[in-house]
Every structure is written in C-alpha cells, then in structure tokens.
Motif scaffolding. Structure first.
Motif, PDB file in Angstrom:
ATOM      1  N   ALA A  52       0.838  -1.199   0.000  1.00 15.07           N
ATOM      2  CA  ALA A  52       0.000   0.000   0.000  1.00 15.07           C
ATOM      3  C   ALA A  52       0.867   1.242   0.000  1.00 15.07           C
ATOM      4  O   ALA A  52       2.016   1.207   0.419  1.00 15.07           O
ATOM      5  N   VAL A  53       0.264   2.338  -0.475  1.00 14.96           N
ATOM      6  CA  VAL A  53       0.905   3.647  -0.434  1.00 14.96           C
ATOM      7  C   VAL A  53      -0.128   4.617   0.116  1.00 14.96           C
ATOM      8  O   VAL A  53      -1.275   4.635  -0.328  1.00 14.96           O
ATOM      9  N   THR A  54       0.273   5.411   1.120  1.00 14.20           N
ATOM     10  CA  THR A  54      -0.643   6.399   1.693  1.00 14.20           C
ATOM     11  C   THR A  54      -0.031   7.790   1.600  1.00 14.20           C
ATOM     12  O   THR A  54       1.181   7.945   1.527  1.00 14.20           O
ATOM     13  N   GLY A  55      -0.890   8.801   1.604  1.00 10.48           N
ATOM     14  CA  GLY A  55      -0.427  10.176   1.669  1.00 10.48           C
ATOM     15  C   GLY A  55       0.051  10.767   0.359  1.00 10.48           C
ATOM     16  O   GLY A  55       0.705  11.799   0.363  1.00 10.48           O
ATOM     17  N   GLY A  56      -0.242  10.173  -0.758  1.00 13.79           N
ATOM     18  CA  GLY A  56       0.178  10.711  -2.046  1.00 13.79           C
ATOM     19  C   GLY A  56      -0.140   9.749  -3.165  1.00 13.79           C
ATOM     20  O   GLY A  56      -0.709   8.686  -2.944  1.00 13.79           O
ATOM     21  N   GLN A  57       0.234  10.149  -4.348  1.00 16.37           N
ATOM     22  CA  GLN A  57       0.002   9.297  -5.506  1.00 16.37           C
ATOM     23  C   GLN A  57       1.332   8.819  -6.062  1.00 16.37           C
ATOM     24  O   GLN A  57       2.273   9.590  -6.203  1.00 16.37           O
ATOM     25  N   ILE A  58       1.366   7.551  -6.376  1.00 13.63           N
ATOM     26  CA  ILE A  58       2.537   6.955  -7.012  1.00 13.63           C
ATOM     27  C   ILE A  58       2.031   5.824  -7.889  1.00 13.63           C
ATOM     28  O   ILE A  58       1.124   5.077  -7.498  1.00 13.63           O
ATOM     29  N   GLN A  59       2.535   5.716  -9.090  1.00  4.04           N
ATOM     30  CA  GLN A  59       2.133   4.648  -9.993  1.00  4.04           C
ATOM     31  C   GLN A  59       3.200   3.562  -9.945  1.00  4.04           C
ATOM     32  O   GLN A  59       4.366   3.826 -10.241  1.00  4.04           O
ATOM     33  N   VAL A  60       2.787   2.357  -9.576  1.00  3.40           N
ATOM     34  CA  VAL A  60       3.706   1.225  -9.455  1.00  3.40           C
ATOM     35  C   VAL A  60       3.457   0.287 -10.628  1.00  3.40           C
ATOM     36  O   VAL A  60       2.347  -0.187 -10.823  1.00  3.40           O
ATOM     37  N   VAL A  61       4.498   0.021 -11.404  1.00  3.37           N
ATOM     38  CA  VAL A  61       4.366  -0.818 -12.589  1.00  3.37           C
ATOM     39  C   VAL A  61       4.797  -2.247 -12.291  1.00  3.37           C
ATOM     40  O   VAL A  61       4.148  -3.198 -12.683  1.00  3.37           O
ATOM     41  N   ALA A  62       5.886  -2.424 -11.571  1.00  6.74           N
ATOM     42  CA  ALA A  62       6.396  -3.764 -11.267  1.00  6.74           C
ATOM     43  C   ALA A  62       5.660  -4.350 -10.070  1.00  6.74           C
ATOM     44  O   ALA A  62       4.959  -3.639  -9.343  1.00  6.74           O
ATOM     45  N   THR A  63       5.811  -5.648  -9.847  1.00  6.25           N
ATOM     46  CA  THR A  63       5.161  -6.292  -8.706  1.00  6.25           C
ATOM     47  C   THR A  63       6.149  -6.693  -7.618  1.00  6.25           C
ATOM     48  O   THR A  63       5.782  -6.810  -6.468  1.00  6.25           O
ATOM     49  N   HIS A  64       7.399  -6.902  -7.974  1.00  9.93           N
ATOM     50  CA  HIS A  64       8.418  -7.317  -7.011  1.00  9.93           C
ATOM     51  C   HIS A  64       9.611  -6.369  -7.097  1.00  9.93           C
ATOM     52  O   HIS A  64       9.993  -5.944  -8.181  1.00  9.93           O
ATOM     53  N   PHE A  65      10.199  -6.066  -5.930  1.00  8.61           N
ATOM     54  CA  PHE A  65      11.280  -5.093  -5.872  1.00  8.61           C
ATOM     55  C   PHE A  65      12.430  -5.595  -5.018  1.00  8.61           C
ATOM     56  O   PHE A  65      12.237  -6.377  -4.096  1.00  8.61           O
ATOM     57  N   ARG A  66      13.607  -5.082  -5.296  1.00 10.15           N
ATOM     58  CA  ARG A  66      14.767  -5.291  -4.437  1.00 10.15           C
ATOM     59  C   ARG A  66      14.767  -4.175  -3.391  1.00 10.15           C
ATOM     60  O   ARG A  66      14.200  -3.097  -3.616  1.00 10.15           O
ATOM     61  N   LYS A  67      15.418  -4.414  -2.267  1.00 13.89           N
ATOM     62  CA  LYS A  67      15.439  -3.434  -1.183  1.00 13.89           C
ATOM     63  C   LYS A  67      16.030  -2.106  -1.653  1.00 13.89           C
ATOM     64  O   LYS A  67      15.489  -1.044  -1.363  1.00 13.89           O
ATOM     65  N   ILE A  68      17.108  -2.146  -2.392  1.00  8.07           N
ATOM     66  CA  ILE A  68      17.757  -0.922  -2.872  1.00  8.07           C
ATOM     67  C   ILE A  68      16.826  -0.141  -3.801  1.00  8.07           C
ATOM     68  O   ILE A  68      16.796   1.091  -3.781  1.00  8.07           O
ATOM     69  N   GLU A  69      16.035  -0.852  -4.594  1.00  7.95           N
ATOM     70  CA  GLU A  69      15.085  -0.180  -5.485  1.00  7.95           C
ATOM     71  C   GLU A  69      14.015   0.542  -4.679  1.00  7.95           C
ATOM     72  O   GLU A  69      13.664   1.694  -4.986  1.00  7.95           O
ATOM     73  N   LEU A  70      13.511  -0.099  -3.640  1.00  3.40           N
ATOM     74  CA  LEU A  70      12.501   0.531  -2.793  1.00  3.40           C
ATOM     75  C   LEU A  70      13.058   1.766  -2.094  1.00  3.40           C
ATOM     76  O   LEU A  70      12.385   2.797  -2.003  1.00  3.40           O
ATOM     77  N   GLU A  71      14.291   1.668  -1.624  1.00  2.00           N
ATOM     78  CA  GLU A  71      14.913   2.803  -0.948  1.00  2.00           C
ATOM     79  C   GLU A  71      15.126   3.972  -1.907  1.00  2.00           C
ATOM     80  O   GLU A  71      14.936   5.138  -1.542  1.00  2.00           O
ATOM     81  N   MET A  72      15.483   3.678  -3.152  1.00  2.00           N
ATOM     82  CA  MET A  72      15.680   4.737  -4.150  1.00  2.00           C
ATOM     83  C   MET A  72      14.350   5.407  -4.504  1.00  2.00           C
ATOM     84  O   MET A  72      14.278   6.637  -4.620  1.00  2.00           O
ATOM     85  N   ILE A  73      13.282   4.609  -4.656  1.00  2.00           N
ATOM     86  CA  ILE A  73      11.959   5.160  -4.953  1.00  2.00           C
ATOM     87  C   ILE A  73      11.505   6.054  -3.811  1.00  2.00           C
ATOM     88  O   ILE A  73      11.027   7.174  -4.021  1.00  2.00           O
TER      89      ILE A  73
END
Length: 67
Positions: free
Chosen positions: A24-45
């Motif tokens: 989930a994402v709260t407090g704003g809008q973000i479009q997520v295209v992929a379904t699985h992520f690496r930790k470093i990718e999540l931190e960069m986003i």
C-alpha cells in the motif's frame, strides 16, 4: 507519504530474484508498474518521492488463517 512493504512469501533463501512487494501507499500518488522489488530499489523510490518505507513483519504460521 508512506510505502508499506513486506517480504514475498515464495522466495527461498539464496534466490537472486526481487524479494519485496509493495502492499500500500498512503499520503500521495505513485504509480507502481512492477510487482516485485529489491530493497535498494525501494529505498531509491522512497528517496525520490520523499516517502517513508514501513517494513511489515511476517505473520507467524500459527496465526495464519487456514481456508
């Protein structure tokens, strides 16, 4: 903004595939295209959009509902 993340359930140890899933994402809008992520990718986003990552704990097997 907060991004709620948990580890994928069907990824074994030593596997080099992405290990996390955004729930989930709260407090704003973000479009997520992929379904699985690496930790470093999540931190960069999170850094780019100014969000906090909330790492959800896995549910113990004895507390999971059986259908």
């Amino acid at each position: 903004m907060k991004i709620f993340v948990r580890e994928r359930q069907k990824v074994g140890a030593g596997v080099k595939s992405p290990k996390y899933r955004i729930l989930a994402v709260t407090g704003g809008q973000i479009q997520v295209v992929a379904t699985h992520f690496r930790k470093i990718e999540l931190e960069m986003i999170a850094k780019e959009v100014g969000a906090e990552i909330v790492w959800l704990e896995p549910v113990p097997d004895d507390q999971k509902k059986k259908h």
